[in-house]
Write a protein that holds these residues in place. Sequence first.
Motif, PDB file in Angstrom:
ATOM      1  N   THR A  92      -5.343   5.537  -3.218  1.00 34.57           N
ATOM      2  CA  THR A  92      -4.528   4.739  -2.300  1.00 34.57           C
ATOM      3  C   THR A  92      -3.263   4.238  -3.004  1.00 34.57           C
ATOM      4  O   THR A  92      -2.203   4.120  -2.377  1.00 34.57           O
ATOM      5  N   LEU A 138      -0.741   6.996  -2.682  1.00 35.89           N
ATOM      6  CA  LEU A 138      -0.136   7.053  -1.349  1.00 35.89           C
ATOM      7  C   LEU A 138       0.856   5.910  -1.134  1.00 35.89           C
ATOM      8  O   LEU A 138       1.923   6.088  -0.534  1.00 35.89           O
ATOM      9  N   ASP A 156       2.336   5.035   7.780  1.00 37.68           N
ATOM     10  CA  ASP A 156       2.389   5.828   6.554  1.00 37.68           C
ATOM     11  C   ASP A 156       3.830   6.085   6.134  1.00 37.68           C
ATOM     12  O   ASP A 156       4.770   5.550   6.738  1.00 37.68           O
ATOM     13  N   ARG A 211      -1.167   5.014  11.649  1.00 37.63           N
ATOM     14  CA  ARG A 211      -2.490   5.620  11.472  1.00 37.63           C
ATOM     15  C   ARG A 211      -3.221   4.914  10.330  1.00 37.63           C
ATOM     16  O   ARG A 211      -2.618   4.164   9.555  1.00 37.63           O
ATOM     17  N   TRP A 236      -4.120   5.148   7.134  1.00 42.30           N
ATOM     18  CA  TRP A 236      -3.859   5.939   5.926  1.00 42.30           C
ATOM     19  C   TRP A 236      -4.416   5.269   4.664  1.00 42.30           C
ATOM     20  O   TRP A 236      -4.371   5.866   3.591  1.00 42.30           O
TER      21      TRP A 236
END
Length: 742
Positions: A460, A463, A591, A597, A599
């Motif tokens: 994470t 990301l 995102d 969403r 994510w």
Amino acid sequence: MPPKDTPLQDYCDQEPLLTSQLDASKFRRRNSVLKCVVVVLFLSCLALSIYVAVLRTGYKDQGNGKPGSGSKDVCMSSACVSLAGHMVSALNKSVDPCDDFYEYACGGWRASHIATQSTLKVSPLTVMTARNNERLQSLLTSPGSAEENSTAIAKLKLLYASCMDTQSMDQVGPMAVRDLIQLVNQSDFNVTRAYLTLAQTTIDHLPFFTMTPMPDEKNTSRRLVHFKQADLGLDVSLYNRNDSDSRVSKYKTYMRSTLSLLDDRSMPAEYYGNLTEAVYGFEKQIAAFMLSREEQLNPNTTYNLMSIDSLAGFSPAFDFVELLSSMVESNRSAIINGSTEVIVESPEYMANISQLILAARGEDNGTAILNYMVWAFVRDLLPYMGVSFRAVAEAYRSSSLLSERCVVLANKLMDDAVGRLFVDHYLADGIKQEGIEMVEYMKINFKVSVETLAWMDDATKKLTKEKADYLIPLIGYSKDIVNNTWLDMTYQDYNITDCFLCNYLSIGANQRTLVMDRLHKPVRRDTWFLSTDTANAAYLPALNIMQVPAGILQSPVYLKDSPLAVKYGSLGSVLGRELMHGFDNTGSQFDKDGNLRSWWPQNVRKAFNNRTRCIARQYSDYTADGQRVDGNLTLGENIADHGGMRVAFHTYRAQSQVQQDTTAPLPGLQHMTNDQLFFLSYAQFYCSNSLKQYEQALLLNDEHAPDRIRVLGTLSTSQPFVDAWKCGSGSRMNRANKCPLW
């Protein structure tokens, strides 16, 4: 843009800029030289007075970090003296900074800046806005310079002149609006046709709802029409009050006077009183259906994807296929049908509005509906509908000067042309690139901090860092507006006349066509949605972009030669806050591509929410004017404030090492450390005064906490602040629970 040499040279070159454009005679040039001499003498006296004051009073070094003086000489340039004068005069040195840093940083400023009925609130941003408007007023009334050889700029100046021409306004009166009202009244109580009549001439002033093509939050590669609740004439919370509240009774008087002026008949006063009660009662029912501000800020609440047929199923009062197909270019209308997808902010609101309209149509054949639609359309146009209507508008609210209102309207109708004028004359060279570089430095420091998070797993973290990298900072202005060919083509269909209201409606129709045509065009991430001269900044989660217009890149937020600590404390914190909006309770749900969403894994989201609840509780403990701050409503802004200040501070610290900052200290502040200057600059961005009634309304509906609370809440949980100002354990500016998040 004016050339940039020494700070004092800048001041002398810029101050008489407009005069030299108006007249290049020897007298004018001599007058400009005299002005510069006066400026030099004034600044010299100011510098001397500050320096003497420092020698007499002195400052104690109250914090850690590199001292602002030491062996360096004090900076005595005009820019440094001006900045120092601003910062020193804002202080209230009788207050212990560890007890109330806001009053310490802003007490002097607040004593000299008082809010009025016409301003409601005064702050550095409102002061900058007023100054930006004054500059634009001068530019809009001066002959064009060589670089303004643009038909768009010429049209802009004609538009502004028509807005200032009250004689023509009084001659034309409400004629242009009366024609529209007649069309509304001739719609045979068909609410769809009545709505279309208004919607085809404006992108605002619409009743019931707005419909605008915007990126689909769950598939940002396309646009869909978003249906959202329209604004009302009063704050929603006031519709629960009765006439004993002066704001309600005054609003009704405003409505009654307007409706009577619009009626060619001479009816008894009782008739217009009853008409007003019917229209106000209808509006009050609409207010009861509206989402709260907190609900509007929740993207999962407001994302409701459906077909037009589905929308029509629970909101049958409108023919939505006819509405949209009539608004889109004729060669595209075949694309609109019952299966066309739209996004509805609140299905319940749309259903209730439909039921209200159908019920009202049965009660009085739709009279209240049509009168409400007319009222919603004209209530903000009164100052431009002739002398009688202007008097009604001015009796309702303390109006600003006509010249100020006309700048705002010119900006609304031709914002890119206004932006071009502003950038040409009032944006410092190099700030666009400098701002982009500052954001990139902050991204680096944010990613370093992400690596230290114990509540986030490695996947994470990767990301999250990718999202930071993908964010686009749009700084200063759009590159398009400095291209004359592009600018002139943008406004090629604008035909400006002496009739301002006619111009307003015709441009509104043109804008509506352009806005609806975006439905079929690719989404561009470099599209600007703020006006170039806006003294503010914003983040758009659906595109993962921040916008920081030229209007906020002005003194005191930005000065080219200010010390690094001051620059990052003010402008850096603005940039940091917008960066961190991508990772607040709303932004973190989108995102890197801007898609809404999940994510983040569920366990990471849960850990994030646990930490944000600590921040919500912290702010809910604060009160302002006897009312509690809503920690949930203000949560997103509070997260961004905390994170933005933190990333700005650590970036300033890192850049001080990299750049080996040798900026001379500011006069009057040379005994403060650079860390202290950072926090002082940060706090003074929020200096403000508001009328009590206005502040109370904001507490109910504004997602921002009061400015005082924003400073106290952010700094009292910052360990670097505590260290810089040596605030001991138990002091008000050193909270025990610091709610760590980013």
